[in-house]
Design an enzyme around this catalytic site. Structure first.
Site, PDB file in Angstrom:
ATOM      1  N   ASN A 258     -12.237   7.237  -4.083  1.00  0.00           N
ATOM      2  CA  ASN A 258     -12.333   6.344  -2.918  1.00  0.00           C
ATOM      3  C   ASN A 258     -12.433   7.192  -1.650  1.00  0.00           C
ATOM      4  O   ASN A 258     -12.469   8.422  -1.722  1.00  0.00           O
ATOM      5  CB  ASN A 258     -11.142   5.382  -2.888  1.00  0.00           C
ATOM      6  CG  ASN A 258      -9.831   6.114  -2.805  1.00  0.00           C
ATOM      7  OD1 ASN A 258      -9.570   6.812  -1.836  1.00  0.00           O
ATOM      8  ND2 ASN A 258      -9.015   5.996  -3.845  1.00  0.00           N
TER       9      ASN A 258
ATOM     10  N   ASP B  51      -7.083   1.409  -8.812  1.00  0.00           N
ATOM     11  CA  ASP B  51      -6.500   0.344  -9.632  1.00  0.00           C
ATOM     12  C   ASP B  51      -6.977   0.408 -11.075  1.00  0.00           C
ATOM     13  O   ASP B  51      -6.350  -0.165 -11.962  1.00  0.00           O
ATOM     14  CB  ASP B  51      -6.844  -1.023  -9.024  1.00  0.00           C
ATOM     15  CG  ASP B  51      -6.062  -1.249  -7.739  1.00  0.00           C
ATOM     16  OD1 ASP B  51      -4.864  -0.907  -7.714  1.00  0.00           O
ATOM     17  OD2 ASP B  51      -6.645  -1.733  -6.751  1.00  0.00           O
TER      18      ASP B  51
ATOM     19  N   LYS C 295     -20.216  16.460 -20.456  1.00  0.00           N
ATOM     20  CA  LYS C 295     -21.021  15.780 -19.429  1.00  0.00           C
ATOM     21  C   LYS C 295     -21.931  14.731 -20.096  1.00  0.00           C
ATOM     22  O   LYS C 295     -22.643  15.052 -21.053  1.00  0.00           O
ATOM     23  CB  LYS C 295     -21.853  16.815 -18.670  1.00  0.00           C
ATOM     24  CG  LYS C 295     -22.646  16.204 -17.548  1.00  0.00           C
ATOM     25  CD  LYS C 295     -23.433  17.262 -16.790  1.00  0.00           C
ATOM     26  CE  LYS C 295     -24.351  16.597 -15.792  1.00  0.00           C
ATOM     27  NZ  LYS C 295     -25.260  17.543 -15.165  1.00  0.00           N
TER      28      LYS C 295
ATOM     29  N   PHE D 183       1.527   0.685   1.982  1.00  0.00           N
ATOM     30  CA  PHE D 183       0.398   0.393   2.858  1.00  0.00           C
ATOM     31  C   PHE D 183      -0.403  -0.730   2.212  1.00  0.00           C
ATOM     32  O   PHE D 183      -0.337  -0.910   0.994  1.00  0.00           O
ATOM     33  CB  PHE D 183      -0.504   1.631   3.005  1.00  0.00           C
ATOM     34  CG  PHE D 183      -0.126   2.519   4.159  1.00  0.00           C
ATOM     35  CD1 PHE D 183       1.018   3.290   4.106  1.00  0.00           C
ATOM     36  CD2 PHE D 183      -0.925   2.585   5.299  1.00  0.00           C
ATOM     37  CE1 PHE D 183       1.364   4.107   5.165  1.00  0.00           C
ATOM     38  CE2 PHE D 183      -0.586   3.401   6.363  1.00  0.00           C
ATOM     39  CZ  PHE D 183       0.564   4.160   6.296  1.00  0.00           C
TER      40      PHE D 183
ATOM     41  N   LYS E  58       1.774  -8.384  -0.902  1.00  0.00           N
ATOM     42  CA  LYS E  58       2.113  -7.085  -1.510  1.00  0.00           C
ATOM     43  C   LYS E  58       3.548  -6.682  -1.164  1.00  0.00           C
ATOM     44  O   LYS E  58       4.271  -6.143  -2.002  1.00  0.00           O
ATOM     45  CB  LYS E  58       1.127  -5.999  -1.037  1.00  0.00           C
ATOM     46  CG  LYS E  58      -0.243  -6.144  -1.667  1.00  0.00           C
ATOM     47  CD  LYS E  58      -1.243  -5.103  -1.167  1.00  0.00           C
ATOM     48  CE  LYS E  58      -2.615  -5.403  -1.771  1.00  0.00           C
ATOM     49  NZ  LYS E  58      -3.700  -4.620  -1.213  1.00  0.00           N
TER      50      LYS E  58
ATOM     51  N   LYS F 225       5.937  -6.125  -4.324  1.00  0.00           N
ATOM     52  CA  LYS F 225       6.328  -4.741  -4.623  1.00  0.00           C
ATOM     53  C   LYS F 225       7.745  -4.429  -4.135  1.00  0.00           C
ATOM     54  O   LYS F 225       8.185  -3.292  -4.187  1.00  0.00           O
ATOM     55  CB  LYS F 225       5.295  -3.775  -4.045  1.00  0.00           C
ATOM     56  CG  LYS F 225       3.875  -4.067  -4.587  1.00  0.00           C
ATOM     57  CD  LYS F 225       2.857  -3.000  -4.259  1.00  0.00           C
ATOM     58  CE  LYS F 225       1.471  -3.454  -4.748  1.00  0.00           C
ATOM     59  NZ  LYS F 225       0.553  -2.356  -5.026  1.00  0.00           N
TER      60      LYS F 225
HETATM   61  O1  PMT Z   1      -6.337   8.856   3.895  1.00  0.00           O
HETATM   62  P1  PMT Z   1      -7.018   8.339   5.154  1.00  0.00           P
HETATM   63  O2  PMT Z   1      -8.500   8.668   5.185  1.00  0.00           O
HETATM   64  O3  PMT Z   1      -6.313   8.775   6.410  1.00  0.00           O
HETATM   65  O4  PMT Z   1      -6.971   6.741   5.118  1.00  0.00           O
HETATM   66  C1  PMT Z   1      -5.742   6.069   5.229  1.00  0.00           C
HETATM   67  C2  PMT Z   1      -5.650   4.893   4.246  1.00  0.00           C
HETATM   68  C3  PMT Z   1      -6.694   3.850   4.588  1.00  0.00           C
HETATM   69  C4  PMT Z   1      -5.857   5.379   2.808  1.00  0.00           C
HETATM   70  C5  PMT Z   1      -4.195   4.305   4.405  1.00  0.00           C
HETATM   71  O5  PMT Z   1      -4.021   3.877   5.731  1.00  0.00           O
HETATM   72  C6  PMT Z   1      -3.942   3.158   3.447  1.00  0.00           C
HETATM   73  O6  PMT Z   1      -4.223   2.005   3.720  1.00  0.00           O
HETATM   74  N1  PMT Z   1      -3.387   3.494   2.239  1.00  0.00           N
HETATM   75  C7  PMT Z   1      -3.151   2.543   1.139  1.00  0.00           C
HETATM   76  C8  PMT Z   1      -4.387   2.445   0.295  1.00  0.00           C
HETATM   77  C9  PMT Z   1      -4.206   1.479  -0.858  1.00  0.00           C
HETATM   78  O7  PMT Z   1      -4.313   1.878  -1.998  1.00  0.00           O
HETATM   79  O8  PMT Z   1      -3.893   0.243  -0.521  1.00  0.00           O
HETATM   80  P2  PMT Z   1      -3.707  -1.010  -1.557  1.00  0.00           P
HETATM   81  O9  PMT Z   1      -3.635  -2.195  -0.657  1.00  0.00           O
HETATM   82  O10 PMT Z   1      -4.761  -0.976  -2.596  1.00  0.00           O
HETATM   83  O11 PMT Z   1      -2.325  -0.733  -2.242  1.00  0.00           O
HETATM   84  C10 PMT Z   1      -1.091  -1.268  -1.765  1.00  0.00           C
HETATM   85  C11 PMT Z   1       0.023  -0.255  -1.924  1.00  0.00           C
HETATM   86  O12 PMT Z   1       0.282  -0.036  -3.327  1.00  0.00           O
HETATM   87  C12 PMT Z   1      -0.285   1.113  -1.335  1.00  0.00           C
HETATM   88  O13 PMT Z   1       0.893   1.593  -0.746  1.00  0.00           O
HETATM   89  C13 PMT Z   1      -0.693   1.962  -2.550  1.00  0.00           C
HETATM   90  O14 PMT Z   1      -0.343   3.321  -2.346  1.00  0.00           O
HETATM   91  C14 PMT Z   1       0.122   1.324  -3.682  1.00  0.00           C
HETATM   92  N2  PMT Z   1      -0.548   1.351  -4.999  1.00  0.00           N
HETATM   93  C15 PMT Z   1      -1.758   0.761  -5.155  1.00  0.00           C
HETATM   94  C16 PMT Z   1      -2.341   0.738  -6.419  1.00  0.00           C
HETATM   95  C17 PMT Z   1      -1.669   1.341  -7.504  1.00  0.00           C
HETATM   96  N3  PMT Z   1      -2.222   1.354  -8.702  1.00  0.00           N
HETATM   97  N4  PMT Z   1      -0.482   1.921  -7.307  1.00  0.00           N
HETATM   98  C18 PMT Z   1       0.097   1.927  -6.085  1.00  0.00           C
HETATM   99  O15 PMT Z   1       1.197   2.463  -5.917  1.00  0.00           O
END
Ligand code: PMT
Length: 405
Positions: A208, A277, A287, A320, A334, A338
């Site tokens: 990503n 995810d 490859k 986040f 979320k 969570k």
């Molecule tokens: O790294 P940069 O370029 O500075 O960009 C910053 C950012 C956009 C990555 C950051 O600000 C941000 O939003 N990070 C969270 C990205 C994310 O995966 O968001 P989500 O809404 O999909 O996930 C929600 C939360 O669950 C997040 O805290 C994530 O870390 C966590 N998660 C998600 C999926 C997963 N399988 N396990 C997790 O722990």
């Protein structure tokens, strides 16, 4: 103490302005790059030239003084400053600051500044004690502005009481303190950053756009605030900060493993990593050869944060939410699912927010539904907001002692 720090001193129109000449001189001797901005009234008490000679920098007074640059001066100076000191701060200036009134260069600069601000009020005792001034000071305090208590003694108006500007040496000590305050001292913090990489074959992956900037700024701020920090980083485009432990991982599965190894011993986890995810069910050992079409079978990755939410004892959990629509609604979901203390929601499609850029536009959502929305700011400034809140939450929770294994 203040080497490489950029300090902007805002001087407003009070008799104590003369004392600020010594403040500027002391800050400069401590290694700071000092610039001075004066209100028009302040120039009635001290000449801008005095500050110019002391600091070696031009002094700004007029909003429209330099026609070519007037529209950017306040933004440029707000960006320049690592901290703004307002001394002396008159009752009038405090009122304008508390209510966001911008009618000159200094008020406009302060409103455009997302850094540390410290004000040193100085005025007649009755003006200081007036409920209007006290309520303005309370508004500023709640916004994180550091207020220096005025000293008690003889005042310029001939009375004796509270309202004197503190001595220059005390003002300088307070400025130094805002850079050295270790609000997370004794705490262990785990931060995740960057994007996970899910292999398709030995050369290709699903990834990503995360650069790791947000997470690295949070880790740096936590370490600068005295915490013992572990940064678990996936793919990042920036150098990880130096003063902390860095563990590099690739996939979400590896990130989960590393997070779980230390989760029990930390006080707080801040998950800013963009965790994939899904992963490829059967990554190829060699490859994959080119063909007209290819189908990848994906399986769900573990949700690390959700798992931490079920395991948590006293740990503070911050997540986040990277959203492209219905930002607050999805983020609130979320937060609850969570079991987080708060969540930082960002619309990753907004200009100047989300992936890769040095700025972000975010809202912090609390468990009781309160939402704090921030304007566009540097990721370093947002990191400070997050760390301040983690420090407030961690004050009364006991989990780790930094010296244990
Ligand atoms: O790294 P940069 O370029 O500075 O960009 C910053 C950012 C956009 C990555 C950051 O600000 C941000 O939003 N990070 C969270 C990205 C994310 O995966 O968001 P989500 O809404 O999909 O996930 C929600 C939360 O669950 C997040 O805290 C994530 O870390 C966590 N998660 C998600 C999926 C997963 N399988 N396990 C997790 O722990």
């Amino acid at each position: 103490m203040l080497a490489d720090k950029n300090i902007l001193i805002g001087v407003t129109g009070g008799i104590a302005a003369y004392k600020v000449v010594e403040v500027a001189s002391r800050l400069k001797k401590s290694g700071a790059n000092v610039r001075v901005m004066m209100t028009k009234n302040a120039t009635e008490f001290v000449s801008p030239r005095t500050f110019q000679e002391i600091t070696g920098n031009a002094v700004s007074v007029e909003m429209f003084g330099d026609a070519a640059n007037f529209h950017v001066a306040h933004i440029a100076l707000a960006d320049f400053a690592d901290a703004i000191l307002i001394a002396p701060a008159t009752a009038n200036f405090l009122a304008k600051m508390a209510h966001g009134i911008c009618d000159d260069l200094l008020t406009t600069t302060v409103l455009a500044c997302d850094k540390k601000i410290i004000v040193a009020p100085s005025m007649n005792t009755k003006m200081f004690d007036n409920p209007a001034t006290q309520s303005n000071l309370q508004i500023l305090r709640e916004r994180g502005v550091k207020i220096l208590e005025p000293a008690t003694g003889e005042l310029a108006c001939g009375t004796t009481g509270k309202g004197r500007l503190p001595e220059p040496v005390e003002i300088c000590a307070a400025v130094e303190k805002i850079f050295t305050d270790k609000i997370l001292s004794g705490k262990k913090i785990l931060v995740t950053a960057g994007g996970t990489v899910e292999a398709i074959d030995p050369v290709r992956y699903i990834g990503n756009r995360s650069s790791g900037r947000m997470g690295c700024e949070i880790a740096k701020t936590a370490a600068d605030s005295g915490a013992q920090v572990t940064l678990i980083a996936g793919k990042i485009e920036v150098e990880p900060p130096k003063n902390l432990t860095v563990i590099r991982v690739e996939s979400a599965t590896q990130m989960r493993e590393e997070v779980l190894k230390i989760f029990d011993s930390v006080d707080a986890v801040i998950m800013s990593a963009a965790v994939a995810d899904f992963r490829v069910k059967n990554p190829a050992a060699q490859k994959i050869k080119k063909s007209d079409e290819m189908t990848l079978e994906l399986v769900k990755n573990p949700d690390i944060l959700r798992e931490l939410g079920t395991l948590k004892q006293n740990q503070i959990l911050i997540g986040f939410a990277a959203e492209t629509q219905n930002v607050l609604e999805y983020a609130k979901k979320k937060l609850a699912e969570k079991n987080l203390d708060f969540i930082v929601a960002n619309d990753v499609t907004a200009e100047g927010a989300g992936f890769s850029v040095p700025t972000n536009i975010a809202s912090i959502i609390w468990r009781d539904g309160t939402v704090e929305s921030f304007p566009k700011m540097k990721k370093s400034a947002l990191a400070e907001k997050i760390i301040e809140r983690v420090a407030n939450l961690s004050g009364d929770r006991k989990i780790s002692t930094v010296n244990d294994a």
